[in-house]
Design an enzyme around this catalytic site. Sequence first.
Site, mmCIF file in Angstrom:
data_model
loop_
_atom_site.group_PDB
_atom_site.id
_atom_site.type_symbol
_atom_site.label_atom_id
_atom_site.label_comp_id
_atom_site.label_asym_id
_atom_site.label_seq_id
_atom_site.Cartn_x
_atom_site.Cartn_y
_atom_site.Cartn_z
ATOM 1 N N HIS A 24 7.593 2.019 -0.110
ATOM 2 C CA HIS A 24 8.461 0.927 0.369
ATOM 3 C C HIS A 24 9.882 1.433 0.606
ATOM 4 C CE1 HIS A 24 5.470 -1.762 -1.976
ATOM 5 N NE2 HIS A 24 5.194 -1.848 -0.692
ATOM 6 N N ARG A 71 0.238 3.145 6.875
ATOM 7 C CA ARG A 71 -0.194 4.338 6.138
ATOM 8 C C ARG A 71 -1.436 4.967 6.732
ATOM 9 N NH1 ARG A 71 -0.317 1.149 0.525
ATOM 10 N NH2 ARG A 71 -1.280 -0.247 2.049
ATOM 11 N N SER A 121 0.976 -0.292 -4.155
ATOM 12 C CA SER A 121 1.378 -0.979 -5.389
ATOM 13 C C SER A 121 0.180 -1.150 -6.317
ATOM 14 C CB SER A 121 1.977 -2.348 -5.063
ATOM 15 O OG SER A 121 3.174 -2.203 -4.361
#
Length: 155
Positions: A17, A88, A125
Amino acid sequence: MTIAMCPGSFDPPTSGHIDLIDRARAMFDKVIVAVIDNPSKRPMFTPTERAELFREIYGDTIDVTIFQGLLVEHARDMEVDVLVKGIRNGIDFEYEFQMAHMNRRLSGVETLFLPTSPSVSYISSSLVKEVARLGGPVSSLVPDVVENALKERLP
Ligand code: PNS
């Protein structure tokens, strides 16, 4: 002035992030980090805690908001010109491509995709939380303040 918004769950913020936000900051006059408040996902950190983590990372140099409901409505309220999303891999692309079109159809807002830097493109995450829960090291995966917050949150 061109205003960009980086929206996400950020539960918790990761080095991926930070990579995205820092690169967006280099491109736009103002970047707003928008933390979603979605209790149905049962997050580890409350939206306020996630926003506070960003404030600890960036101080007053960044705008952080918390939103519920439709992202495009929040973006409109904040006079955002462009949404910035990190990609990603192909799975991210499939999902984000669809959302980008939907968001544009709903409000006219454009979405800019930035390929996540290779050094952090494997980070998510959810994997960070899994590693932390199992006692693994996360120092290379998250900012220091997030590492400390994970240590405090987990037994
Ligand atoms: O970090 P995430 O979980 O990938 O972030 C996803 C997020 C919050 C950007 C996305 O779920 C979102 O925009 N939610 C708000 C609800 C909404 O606007 N839904 C319609 C999307 S087309």
